[in-house]
Design a protein around this motif. Structure first.
Motif, PDB file in Angstrom:
ATOM      1  N   ALA A  84       0.840  -1.198   0.000  1.00  0.00           N
ATOM      2  CA  ALA A  84       0.000   0.000   0.000  1.00  0.00           C
ATOM      3  C   ALA A  84       0.873   1.246   0.000  1.00  0.00           C
ATOM      4  O   ALA A  84       1.970   1.257   0.561  1.00  0.00           O
ATOM      5  N   LEU A  85       0.360   2.282  -0.649  1.00  0.00           N
ATOM      6  CA  LEU A  85       0.955   3.617  -0.524  1.00  0.00           C
ATOM      7  C   LEU A  85      -0.046   4.446   0.262  1.00  0.00           C
ATOM      8  O   LEU A  85      -1.198   4.633  -0.165  1.00  0.00           O
ATOM      9  N   ASN A  86       0.378   4.925   1.419  1.00  0.00           N
ATOM     10  CA  ASN A  86      -0.483   5.762   2.252  1.00  0.00           C
ATOM     11  C   ASN A  86       0.041   7.194   2.209  1.00  0.00           C
ATOM     12  O   ASN A  86       1.213   7.438   2.458  1.00  0.00           O
ATOM     13  N   LEU A  87      -0.859   8.122   1.879  1.00  0.00           N
ATOM     14  CA  LEU A  87      -0.460   9.536   1.831  1.00  0.00           C
ATOM     15  C   LEU A  87      -0.755  10.173   3.189  1.00  0.00           C
ATOM     16  O   LEU A  87      -1.864  10.032   3.711  1.00  0.00           O
ATOM     17  N   VAL A  88       0.245  10.856   3.739  1.00  0.00           N
ATOM     18  CA  VAL A  88       0.112  11.413   5.085  1.00  0.00           C
ATOM     19  C   VAL A  88       0.311  12.928   5.044  1.00  0.00           C
ATOM     20  O   VAL A  88       1.423  13.413   4.849  1.00  0.00           O
ATOM     21  N   SER A  89      -0.809  13.653   5.205  1.00  0.00           N
ATOM     22  CA  SER A  89      -0.703  15.113   5.308  1.00  0.00           C
ATOM     23  C   SER A  89      -1.410  15.612   6.562  1.00  0.00           C
ATOM     24  O   SER A  89      -1.679  16.800   6.707  1.00  0.00           O
ATOM     25  N   GLY A  90      -1.701  14.685   7.473  1.00  0.00           N
ATOM     26  CA  GLY A  90      -2.360  15.067   8.713  1.00  0.00           C
ATOM     27  C   GLY A  90      -2.663  13.842   9.558  1.00  0.00           C
ATOM     28  O   GLY A  90      -2.309  12.718   9.191  1.00  0.00           O
ATOM     29  N   PRO A  91      -3.339  14.054  10.696  1.00  0.00           N
ATOM     30  CA  PRO A  91      -3.560  12.959  11.648  1.00  0.00           C
ATOM     31  C   PRO A  91      -4.407  11.803  11.112  1.00  0.00           C
ATOM     32  O   PRO A  91      -4.166  10.653  11.468  1.00  0.00           O
ATOM     33  N   TYR A  92      -5.384  12.088  10.240  1.00  0.00           N
ATOM     34  CA  TYR A  92      -6.200  10.980   9.737  1.00  0.00           C
ATOM     35  C   TYR A  92      -5.397  10.093   8.802  1.00  0.00           C
ATOM     36  O   TYR A  92      -5.554   8.869   8.802  1.00  0.00           O
ATOM     37  N   GLY A  93      -4.522  10.692   8.014  1.00  0.00           N
ATOM     38  CA  GLY A  93      -3.645   9.903   7.153  1.00  0.00           C
ATOM     39  C   GLY A  93      -2.684   9.057   7.977  1.00  0.00           C
ATOM     40  O   GLY A  93      -2.437   7.893   7.680  1.00  0.00           O
ATOM     41  N   ARG A  94      -2.173   9.656   9.029  1.00  0.00           N
ATOM     42  CA  ARG A  94      -1.253   8.910   9.897  1.00  0.00           C
ATOM     43  C   ARG A  94      -1.967   7.714  10.540  1.00  0.00           C
ATOM     44  O   ARG A  94      -1.429   6.610  10.596  1.00  0.00           O
ATOM     45  N   ALA A  95      -3.207   7.936  10.971  1.00  0.00           N
ATOM     46  CA  ALA A  95      -3.962   6.841  11.600  1.00  0.00           C
ATOM     47  C   ALA A  95      -4.243   5.726  10.598  1.00  0.00           C
ATOM     48  O   ALA A  95      -4.200   4.546  10.939  1.00  0.00           O
ATOM     49  N   MET A  96      -4.506   6.102   9.345  1.00  0.00           N
ATOM     50  CA  MET A  96      -4.739   5.074   8.318  1.00  0.00           C
ATOM     51  C   MET A  96      -3.508   4.192   8.155  1.00  0.00           C
ATOM     52  O   MET A  96      -3.609   2.975   8.005  1.00  0.00           O
ATOM     53  N   GLY A  97      -2.312   4.801   8.201  1.00  0.00           N
ATOM     54  CA  GLY A  97      -1.077   4.028   8.076  1.00  0.00           C
ATOM     55  C   GLY A  97      -0.943   2.993   9.192  1.00  0.00           C
ATOM     56  O   GLY A  97      -0.548   1.851   8.956  1.00  0.00           O
ATOM     57  N   ARG A  98      -1.323   3.399  10.399  1.00  0.00           N
ATOM     58  CA  ARG A  98      -1.260   2.453  11.536  1.00  0.00           C
ATOM     59  C   ARG A  98      -2.196   1.281  11.289  1.00  0.00           C
ATOM     60  O   ARG A  98      -1.851   0.129  11.526  1.00  0.00           O
ATOM     61  N   PRO A 144      -8.325  18.422  10.725  1.00  0.00           N
ATOM     62  CA  PRO A 144      -7.604  19.147  11.782  1.00  0.00           C
ATOM     63  C   PRO A 144      -6.677  20.231  11.233  1.00  0.00           C
ATOM     64  O   PRO A 144      -6.282  21.133  11.971  1.00  0.00           O
ATOM     65  N   CYS A 145      -6.305  20.134   9.943  1.00  0.00           N
ATOM     66  CA  CYS A 145      -5.332  21.063   9.350  1.00  0.00           C
ATOM     67  C   CYS A 145      -5.988  22.058   8.394  1.00  0.00           C
ATOM     68  O   CYS A 145      -5.348  23.035   7.998  1.00  0.00           O
ATOM     69  N   GLY A 146      -7.198  21.775   7.953  1.00  0.00           N
ATOM     70  CA  GLY A 146      -7.861  22.640   6.978  1.00  0.00           C
ATOM     71  C   GLY A 146      -7.218  22.591   5.599  1.00  0.00           C
ATOM     72  O   GLY A 146      -7.250  23.567   4.851  1.00  0.00           O
ATOM     73  N   THR A 147      -6.638  21.431   5.250  1.00  0.00           N
ATOM     74  CA  THR A 147      -5.956  21.279   3.956  1.00  0.00           C
ATOM     75  C   THR A 147      -6.631  20.185   3.122  1.00  0.00           C
ATOM     76  O   THR A 147      -7.275  19.297   3.675  1.00  0.00           O
ATOM     77  N   VAL A 148      -6.450  20.261   1.796  1.00  0.00           N
ATOM     78  CA  VAL A 148      -7.008  19.218   0.920  1.00  0.00           C
ATOM     79  C   VAL A 148      -5.958  18.613   0.005  1.00  0.00           C
ATOM     80  O   VAL A 148      -5.095  19.321  -0.526  1.00  0.00           O
ATOM     81  N   ASN A 149      -6.074  17.318  -0.210  1.00  0.00           N
ATOM     82  CA  ASN A 149      -5.272  16.631  -1.223  1.00  0.00           C
ATOM     83  C   ASN A 149      -6.050  16.608  -2.533  1.00  0.00           C
ATOM     84  O   ASN A 149      -7.284  16.548  -2.536  1.00  0.00           O
ATOM     85  N   ASP A 150      -5.319  16.629  -3.641  1.00  0.00           N
ATOM     86  CA  ASP A 150      -5.912  16.777  -4.964  1.00  0.00           C
ATOM     87  C   ASP A 150      -6.373  15.418  -5.519  1.00  0.00           C
ATOM     88  O   ASP A 150      -5.658  14.783  -6.290  1.00  0.00           O
ATOM     89  N   LEU A 151      -7.567  15.013  -5.130  1.00  0.00           N
ATOM     90  CA  LEU A 151      -8.062  13.700  -5.560  1.00  0.00           C
ATOM     91  C   LEU A 151      -8.358  13.653  -7.055  1.00  0.00           C
ATOM     92  O   LEU A 151      -8.328  12.584  -7.658  1.00  0.00           O
ATOM     93  N   ALA A 152      -8.638  14.805  -7.656  1.00  0.00           N
ATOM     94  CA  ALA A 152      -8.930  14.824  -9.098  1.00  0.00           C
ATOM     95  C   ALA A 152      -7.721  14.355  -9.895  1.00  0.00           C
ATOM     96  O   ALA A 152      -7.869  13.791 -10.974  1.00  0.00           O
ATOM     97  N   CYS A 153      -6.512  14.575  -9.385  1.00  0.00           N
ATOM     98  CA  CYS A 153      -5.295  14.101 -10.057  1.00  0.00           C
ATOM     99  C   CYS A 153      -4.846  12.749  -9.527  1.00  0.00           C
ATOM    100  O   CYS A 153      -4.400  11.891 -10.283  1.00  0.00           O
ATOM    101  N   ILE A 154      -4.974  12.567  -8.204  1.00  0.00           N
ATOM    102  CA  ILE A 154      -4.432  11.356  -7.591  1.00  0.00           C
ATOM    103  C   ILE A 154      -5.256  10.125  -7.986  1.00  0.00           C
ATOM    104  O   ILE A 154      -4.709   9.051  -8.261  1.00  0.00           O
ATOM    105  N   GLY A 155      -6.588  10.264  -8.048  1.00  0.00           N
ATOM    106  CA  GLY A 155      -7.448   9.122  -8.397  1.00  0.00           C
ATOM    107  C   GLY A 155      -7.111   8.551  -9.768  1.00  0.00           C
ATOM    108  O   GLY A 155      -6.787   7.350  -9.888  1.00  0.00           O
ATOM    109  N   PRO A 156      -7.137   9.380 -10.828  1.00  0.00           N
ATOM    110  CA  PRO A 156      -6.816   8.857 -12.161  1.00  0.00           C
ATOM    111  C   PRO A 156      -5.376   8.332 -12.264  1.00  0.00           C
ATOM    112  O   PRO A 156      -5.127   7.374 -12.993  1.00  0.00           O
ATOM    113  N   ALA A 157      -4.428   8.960 -11.533  1.00  0.00           N
ATOM    114  CA  ALA A 157      -3.044   8.468 -11.582  1.00  0.00           C
ATOM    115  C   ALA A 157      -2.969   7.040 -11.039  1.00  0.00           C
ATOM    116  O   ALA A 157      -2.243   6.193 -11.568  1.00  0.00           O
ATOM    117  N   ALA A 158      -3.736   6.770  -9.993  1.00  0.00           N
ATOM    118  CA  ALA A 158      -3.743   5.419  -9.416  1.00  0.00           C
ATOM    119  C   ALA A 158      -4.438   4.443 -10.372  1.00  0.00           C
ATOM    120  O   ALA A 158      -3.913   3.353 -10.662  1.00  0.00           O
TER     121      ALA A 158
END
Ligand SMILES: *Cc1c(COP(=O)(O)O)cnc(C)c1O
Length: 395
Positions: A84-98, A144-158
């Motif tokens: 798996a590749l887990n993207l971590v830009s905040g606490p929810y991403g970190r928890a997913m990795g665990r 918690p950070c008020g930031t967004v990852n670009d799913l419009a690009c990441i989804g099709p790339a995957a």
């Protein structure tokens, strides 16, 4: 310490609910086999699929969104086999990795500072360098950070590389575009209790046929379990029996909230969230406060994360906002001394943002900070005055 309820709820989930949603939740319970309830449940699933722009099935699991996320991760991970590749830009991403590691995946991570988003180009490079990767996990808005990852690009790339995606869109659905189909996302987990303005206690999970095939082929995917997506598909969607007794009030509240968003129009609802966020950002800036996200293109519209000036602590500021001025905000889970003003559900209006800013500005001033409260409020109101259309909730 006070024990009065806040006057204004600007939490980053659970969001304040409309009177209509609250009324729907106060109805008498019924047996899950009741035909009206069953029809209502199916309708809620259809509305959720429409809001998620999901081509496949949507499952409404009874349990806070964490249930949907854990169920999806467990269903997709083959112990000892999944890379798996887990993207971590905040606490929810970190928890997913665990979770992924706990469930037996071999996990690679791309981590960025928690005021940034993961660059889609970095994701493409990683996937090209690690062609065995079978699963990509990503959080849309790190609330918690008020930031967004670009799913419009990441989804099709995957998808282009044959990699299944699991996206946490819990805090964006209804407040920012979530294009499950167009973005080629395989499993999307969301919840009614953020920008939809419904209750907590439900997970909305959309699953593509490709993802179902992977889950079916996974001997470790939960069955006869509270975490089982397969049980929901085979029983409720198959034989018409619920795997367990649904919480009727949560189902009805979710249905009512979804119906209100559709009645308002999903695009209008998203535009309302965006206008509230724009006003809030302009106001915070003119007040002399710094936003937490590193740049405008990674900044979310469902929640504005504002840095507390040096020398003051976020706990004291939030406490002052709530106890003196009646405005409730969510705590900072240890990111960087932040106060967050959420724009979610019926609370995603311009004047909610302005009132949040007033309480924040005055609380900071009370505690000794140098803030230009008036300039901030004027700047926020200027944004609202210039915005197209009414800046109020539909009801
Ligand atoms: C709210 C939220 C969840 C659900 O978790 P809770 O903290 O239990 O509400 C999951 N992911 C994201 C990104 C969220 O904002």
């Amino acid at each position: 310490m006070t024990n009065h309820a806040p006057d204004l709820t600007l939490l980053a989930g659970p969001a304040a609910m409309s009177q209509e949603t609250l009324a729907a939740m106060s109805r008498q319970v019924c047996h899950p086999d009741d035909p009206e309830f069953r029809a209502g449940f199916r309708h809620a699933e259809e509305m959720a699929a429409e809001l998620m722009r999901a081509p496949g099935q949507v499952i409404l699991m009874g349990g806070e969104a964490v249930l949907g996320l854990e169920a999806a991760a467990r269903s997709l991970v083959r112990p000892g086999q999944t890379r798996a590749l887990n993207l971590v830009s905040g606490p929810y991403g970190r928890a997913m990795g665990r979770w992924l590691r706990d469930f037996g995946a071999d996990v690679g991570e791309l981590e960025v500072p928690f005021n940034e988003a993961v660059a889609p180009g970095a994701v493409e490079r990683y996937l090209d360098q690690h062609p065995q990767t079978g699963l990509l996990t990503v959080v849309h808005c790190e609330t918690p950070c008020g930031t967004v990852n670009d799913l419009a690009c990441i989804g099709p790339a995957a998808r282009a590389r044959g990699v299944l995606t699991l996206a946490d869109c819990v805090s964006t659905l209804g407040g920012m575009p979530v294009e499950t189909g167009h973005w080629q996302l395989d499993v999307v987990v969301s919840s009614p209790h953020k920008c939809i303005g419904g209750p907590s206690g439900m997970s909305l999970v959309s699953v593509t046929d490709r993802a179902w095939a992977a889950i079916e082929a996974n001997p470790a995917a939960p069955r006869s379990s509270y975490l089982s997506l397969l049980d929901w598909r085979d029983r409720w969607h198959g034989t018409g029996q619920f795997p367990y007794t649904p919480f009727t009030a949560a189902v009805r509240g979710a249905a009512a909230a979804c119906a209100q968003v559709l009645e308002e129009g999903l695009e209008a609802c998203i535009a309302r969230h965006a206008a509230a966020a724009r006003a809030c950002r302009a106001g915070a800036d003119a007040m002399g406060l710094a936003l937490w996200p590193a740049s405008p293109d990674v900044t979310a519209d469902c929640v504005t994360a504002i840095q507390v000036p040096a020398g003051l602590g976020h706990e004291a500021v939030r406490e002052r906002m709530r106890d003196r001025y009646g405005v409730a905000t969510s705590p900072d889970p240890g990111i960087a001394n932040l106060v967050r003003i959420a724009h979610m559900g019926p609370a995603a209006t311009g004047l909610h943002a302005v009132t949040g800013l007033m309480a924040l500005g005055r609380a900071l001033a009370d505690l000794g900070a140098d803030v230009s409260i008036g300039a901030g409020i004027e700047a926020a109101l200027d944004v609202l005055a210039a915005a197209a259309g009414p800046q109020c909730a539909a009801r």
